[in-house]
Design an enzyme around this catalytic site. Structure first.
Site, PDB file in Angstrom:
ATOM      1  CG  ASP A 158      -1.878   1.118   1.227  1.00 14.34           C
ATOM      2  OD1 ASP A 158      -2.387   1.583   0.066  1.00 14.34           O
ATOM      3  OD2 ASP A 158      -2.389   1.546   2.305  1.00 14.34           O
ATOM      4  CB  CYS A 185      -5.818  -0.622  -4.799  1.00 13.75           C
ATOM      5  SG  CYS A 185      -6.314   1.011  -5.018  1.00 13.75           S
ATOM      6  CB  SER A 186      -7.141  -0.228   0.182  1.00 13.48           C
ATOM      7  OG  SER A 186      -7.870  -0.001   1.079  1.00 13.48           O
ATOM      8  CB  ALA A 187      -8.370   4.249  -1.289  1.00 10.06           C
ATOM      9  N   GLY A 188      -8.727   2.796  -4.315  1.00 15.89           N
ATOM     10  CA  GLY A 188      -9.401   2.721  -5.623  1.00 15.89           C
ATOM     11  C   GLY A 188      -8.869   4.086  -6.350  1.00 15.89           C
ATOM     12  CB  ILE A 189      -7.108   6.838  -5.799  1.00 16.68           C
ATOM     13  CG1 ILE A 189      -6.548   6.703  -4.154  1.00 16.68           C
ATOM     14  CG2 ILE A 189      -8.600   7.290  -5.793  1.00 16.68           C
ATOM     15  CD1 ILE A 189      -6.689   8.116  -3.420  1.00 16.68           C
ATOM     16  N   GLY A 190      -4.629   4.773  -5.800  1.00 19.40           N
ATOM     17  CA  GLY A 190      -3.127   4.821  -5.825  1.00 19.40           C
ATOM     18  C   GLY A 190      -2.818   3.809  -6.753  1.00 19.40           C
ATOM     19  NE  ARG A 191      -2.268  -0.846  -2.998  1.00 20.03           N
ATOM     20  CZ  ARG A 191      -2.390  -1.521  -2.059  1.00 20.03           C
ATOM     21  NH1 ARG A 191      -1.764  -2.678  -1.937  1.00 20.03           N
ATOM     22  NH2 ARG A 191      -3.266  -1.299  -1.094  1.00 20.03           N
TER      23      ARG A 191
END
Length: 527
Positions: free
Chosen positions: A423, A458-464
């Site tokens: 993350d 991903c988790s938030a849906g913006i970074g990875r």
């Protein structure tokens, strides 16, 4: 045309999100001398008062411990203070002085005095620290992270030892290290940044009734709302910013960490103001309260009941994303499903006829990042039967072949689960990510023409998620055009969903991965 000046990042200035320019941070640390002196005096006075008060209370407690009542002990303390503050010789009787100081033991008194000395010393050190120039405070942002840490990847690790000669990676640079002051937005070279107009449909605002009007799947928002000058400037930047890189420029740019960070922080994040979703019950459907879908491109689910105006029934934290060449609804970027949104997630998969899901997160990373929304064998959500037929384990990801059935209709779904990406960081090696990108693209080409978007989360849906989509678009552009425009791709993604490619380290990693991909493409030509 030249790009917007360095000060044109209004969204960050308005909301206090993300780092500020370097010259601004330096100006904030230059506090006037008189203000430093005033702070030191106030700090010293408070320290002395606290030290004296602690001594008085400590001696009072000691008198109580030696058999005095609360009030007699207080009287003895007052007598002691009177003795200490009285002129020399006020007590002519030695017996009076002995009576005043008489206690069962001097050890508690010495302990109290020692405590006072420690408190006073701490106060003096704090005063000296107040006088000394301090470092800038950390940036109060829970969405864009400051990348002062060293990247988790090195260029030499991206290829296996046996492949280094194959890709002719020379010279091998040292591991790029990000300095905390490099996270500030320095002035960029206007010669490296040009602008071209692209399309946009977006409005900023917090009118709930207008938000509720967008419950029809695929609806877009008109251009009619008023924007502040800062929002207008940020929108224009995202519309027009571009930096086309040739193969040589891409390789050089990938190793220029300073300019990459400057370019990254120059680009508005375009986060959604939480006030735009000030609707009861929505908070239960968001994994992070500050990561919300941009209104004009959000995915709207079909209402599950007769009331089509039921906003919660249509809401999911997901956005349609443009693909290569501006292709509409090529991807869906969404948050990792929570316990409350598993049913909504599968409703979206069925509604959008998605052939592929790409999951780039572990279930837990210090805390929960995504709930396990797929079954071991079979489960039913909202009338949709999900059956896992086969699990194929690769080196860096697992592939689940899933069968979906609803209302007599059956579909096939491929679920890629990539687990080697931590993350807010980057993978240690790029080849596994390139392999995943190519496998997903090949599966997408083999899918039925009437299939819908590829879902990435991903988790938030913006970074990875942003890195994966940007890498896929960049690979297509390099293959078809021989050049790549990562800045324009990032802006395009952020217009559809705020915060895509969350950190400067991830932004640099995308450049490195595409640099490696270009070497793979050009090697046969060199042969």
């Amino acid at each position: 045309m030249t790009g917007p000046p360095a000060q044109a990042d209004p969204q960050q200035e308005e909301r206090g999100r993300g780092p500020q320019p370097a010259h601004s941070a330096q100006h904030d640390t230059q506090v006037p001398w008189w203000e430093k002196l005033w702070r030191t005096v106030v700090t010293g006075s408070c320290t002395v008062c606290f030290c004296v008060f602690s001594q008085i209370v400590g001696i009072w407690v000691l008198y109580i411990c030696n058999g005095y009542g609360a009030f007699p002990a207080a009287h003895k303390v007052l007598d002691l203070l009177q003795y200490l503050l009285s002129p020399l010789g006020a007590y002519n009787s030695v017996e009076e002085e002995k009576e005043l100081w008489r206690m069962e033991s001097l050890c508690p008194l010495l302990a109290t005095v020692s405590l006072g000395i420690v408190i006073l010393g701490i106060g003096i050190l704090y005063c000296l620290k107040t006088l000394a120039p301090g470092s800038p405070p950390p940036f109060p942002d829970d969405r864009r992270q400051s990348m002062s840490r060293q990247p988790s990847f090195t260029y030499s690790e991206w290829t296996d030892a046996k492949q280094e000669d194959f890709y002719d990676l020379d010279p091998v640079p040292e591991t790029p290290v990000f300095d905390c002051f490099m996270d500030m937005k320095p002035e960029t070279d206007p010669a490296t940044l040009t602008v071209k107009p692209v399309g946009l449909q977006e409005r900023r605002g917090s009118n709930v009734s207008l938000t509720l009007d967008m419950c029809t799947p695929g609806s877009t928002e008109p251009y009619g709302a008023m924007l502040s000058p800062r929002e207008q400037s940020a929108r224009e930047y995202l519309q027009k910013a571009t930096n086309v890189l040739t193969a040589t420029e891409l390789h050089e740019r990938a190793m220029d960490s300073f300019n990459l960070q400057a370019e990254f922080f120059e680009t508005p994040m375009n986060f959604v103001d939480p006030k735009e979703y000030n609707i009861p019950g929505v908070v239960r459907k968001n994994r992070y309260k500050t990561i919300l879908p941009n209104t004009h491109s959000r995915v709207c689910l079909k209402a599950t009941n007769e009331d089509e105006d039921d906003f919660l029934s249509t809401y999911i934290n997901a956005n349609y994303m443009k693909g290569y060449g501006g292709q509409e609804k090529e991807y869906i970027a969404t948050q990792g499903p929570t316990v409350n949104t598993v049913s909504d997630f599968w409703r979206m998969v069925w509604q959008e006829i998605s052939p592929i899901i790409v999951m780039i997160t572990n279930i837990e990373e210090k805390n929960e990042k995504c709930t396990e929304y797929w079954p071991e064998e079979s489960v039913t959500y909202e009338g949709i039967e999900i059956t896992v037929n086969q699990v194929i384990q690769a080196d860096d990801y697992s592939l689940r072949l899933i069968n979906l059935k609803c209302g007599g209709e059956e579909r096939s779904l491929r679920h890629y689960w990539y687990t080697s990406w931590p993350d807010q960081k980057t993978p240690d090696k790029a080849p596994p990510l390139l392999e995943l990108v190519q496998d997903v693209e090949e599966a997408r080409q083999q899918a039925s023409p009437d299939c819908g978007p590829v879902i990435v989360h991903c988790s938030a849906g913006i970074g990875r998620t942003g890195c994966f989509i940007a890498t896929t678009i960049g690979c297509k552009q390099l293959k078809n055009e021989g050049v790549v425009d990562i800045l324009k791709t990032t802006c395009q993604l952020r217009l559809d969903r705020g915060g895509m490619i969350q950190t400067s380290e991830q932004y640099q990693f995308v450049h490195h991965v595409l640099s490696l991909y270009e070497k793979q493409l050009s090697h046969p030509a060199e042969e």
